[in-house]
Design a protein around this motif. Structure first.
Motif, PDB file in Angstrom:
ATOM      1  N   UNK A  43       0.808  -1.226   0.000  1.00  0.00           N
ATOM      2  CA  UNK A  43       0.000   0.000   0.000  1.00  0.00           C
ATOM      3  C   UNK A  43       0.831   1.261   0.000  1.00  0.00           C
ATOM      4  N   UNK A  44       2.038   1.162  -0.554  1.00  0.00           N
ATOM      5  CA  UNK A  44       2.928   2.332  -0.539  1.00  0.00           C
ATOM      6  C   UNK A  44       2.697   3.285  -1.700  1.00  0.00           C
ATOM      7  N   UNK A  45       2.103   2.774  -2.798  1.00  0.00           N
ATOM      8  CA  UNK A  45       2.131   3.540  -4.044  1.00  0.00           C
ATOM      9  C   UNK A  45       0.942   4.484  -4.205  1.00  0.00           C
ATOM     10  N   UNK A  46       1.261   5.734  -4.492  1.00  0.00           N
ATOM     11  CA  UNK A  46       0.239   6.737  -4.808  1.00  0.00           C
ATOM     12  C   UNK A  46       0.512   7.160  -6.256  1.00  0.00           C
ATOM     13  N   UNK A  47      -0.395   6.784  -7.151  1.00  0.00           N
ATOM     14  CA  UNK A  47      -0.145   6.993  -8.582  1.00  0.00           C
ATOM     15  C   UNK A  47      -0.730   8.302  -9.085  1.00  0.00           C
ATOM     16  N   UNK A  48      -0.002   8.896 -10.012  1.00  0.00           N
ATOM     17  CA  UNK A  48      -0.520  10.093 -10.688  1.00  0.00           C
ATOM     18  C   UNK A  48       0.085  10.177 -12.085  1.00  0.00           C
ATOM     19  N   UNK A  49      -0.704  10.657 -13.019  1.00  0.00           N
ATOM     20  CA  UNK A  49      -0.165  11.091 -14.302  1.00  0.00           C
ATOM     21  C   UNK A  49      -0.391  12.601 -14.333  1.00  0.00           C
ATOM     22  N   UNK A  50       0.660  13.375 -14.182  1.00  0.00           N
ATOM     23  CA  UNK A  50       0.494  14.832 -14.120  1.00  0.00           C
ATOM     24  C   UNK A  50      -0.161  15.412 -15.374  1.00  0.00           C
ATOM     25  N   UNK A  51       0.054  14.763 -16.515  1.00  0.00           N
ATOM     26  CA  UNK A  51      -0.504  15.320 -17.751  1.00  0.00           C
ATOM     27  C   UNK A  51      -2.006  15.053 -17.839  1.00  0.00           C
ATOM     28  N   UNK A  52      -2.412  13.850 -17.491  1.00  0.00           N
ATOM     29  CA  UNK A  52      -3.833  13.514 -17.575  1.00  0.00           C
ATOM     30  C   UNK A  52      -4.630  14.255 -16.493  1.00  0.00           C
ATOM     31  N   UNK A  53      -4.054  14.375 -15.300  1.00  0.00           N
ATOM     32  CA  UNK A  53      -4.797  15.041 -14.226  1.00  0.00           C
ATOM     33  C   UNK A  53      -4.997  16.530 -14.535  1.00  0.00           C
ATOM     34  N   UNK A  54      -4.148  17.060 -15.401  1.00  0.00           N
ATOM     35  CA  UNK A  54      -4.303  18.475 -15.766  1.00  0.00           C
ATOM     36  C   UNK A  54      -5.353  18.662 -16.852  1.00  0.00           C
ATOM     37  N   UNK A  55      -5.918  17.571 -17.334  1.00  0.00           N
ATOM     38  CA  UNK A  55      -6.995  17.678 -18.312  1.00  0.00           C
ATOM     39  C   UNK A  55      -6.603  17.319 -19.735  1.00  0.00           C
ATOM     40  N   UNK A  56      -5.340  16.963 -19.948  1.00  0.00           N
ATOM     41  CA  UNK A  56      -4.930  16.579 -21.305  1.00  0.00           C
ATOM     42  C   UNK A  56      -5.498  15.193 -21.630  1.00  0.00           C
ATOM     43  N   UNK A  57      -5.888  14.977 -22.876  1.00  0.00           N
ATOM     44  CA  UNK A  57      -6.537  13.714 -23.236  1.00  0.00           C
ATOM     45  C   UNK A  57      -5.548  12.575 -23.510  1.00  0.00           C
TER      46      UNK A  57
END
Ligand code: SF4
Length: 164
Positions: A43-57
């Motif tokens: 349970x260590x991993x916190x995932x993010x895609x900075x580009x997708x979270x900013x609204x890019x498709x």
């Protein structure tokens, strides 16, 4: 002994490493690693895609950092610096929320790169440099690792393991 969820060191991770379809071309490219599996189970991993979270498709045109202007420009000459900046701030926010000190981010991406990036000419040429998210995280004291330095990160994580 079982690790308590709140006492283990969490790691911010590029979502594409976990096989999420967030890459510009929409193709999954999971990072195959026993360490990742172990960290996921813990349970260590916190995932993010900075580009997708900013609204890019997904898919989206590839983008690179122009070395003269330091702006992020797509291959279609669209300025997406604002979205990349927003994505970086979202990643920082997650780190602050979970008290994250370590990140494992994909090398050479204009967001996630930590040692190299593409040179801004869309000619597949890499140069020394870092992506927008890496740069902001480092400014705030977060250590950023990539797929080539995962063992180094593992050593640091082991040092913080409360069962050792
Ligand atoms: S921005 Fe980062 S997490 Fe998103 S696809 Fe690119 S390398 Fe992966």
């Amino acid at each position: 002994m079982k690790l308590k969820a709140q006492s283990i060191e969490k790691i911010l991770i590029s979502a594409c490493f976990l096989g999420e379809r967030v890459r510009y071309n929409g193709i999954a490219q999971q990072l195959s690693s026993k360490l990742l599996q172990q960290w996921k189970t813990q349970g260590r991993l916190i995932a993010i895609c900075p580009e997708v979270i900013s609204g890019l498709p997904v898919p989206r045109p590839p983008a690179e950092i122009n070395q003269s202007t330091k702006k992020v420009i797509t291959i279609e000459s669209v300025d997406v610096t604002k979205q990349f900046t927003q994505g970086a701030h979202q990643a920082l926010l997650l780190c602050q929320q979970y008290n994250i000190k370590f990140a494992l981010l994909k090398e050479s991406s204009p967001s996630c790169g930590s040692n190299t990036i593409y040179d801004g000419t869309f000619s597949q040429k890499k140069i020394n440099g870092e992506g927008f998210t890496t740069s902001l995280l480092r400014e705030h004291g977060i250590q950023v690792f990539c797929e080539n330095s995962i063992e180094e990160l593992a050593d640091l994580i082991n040092l913080t393991d409360p069962t050792k």
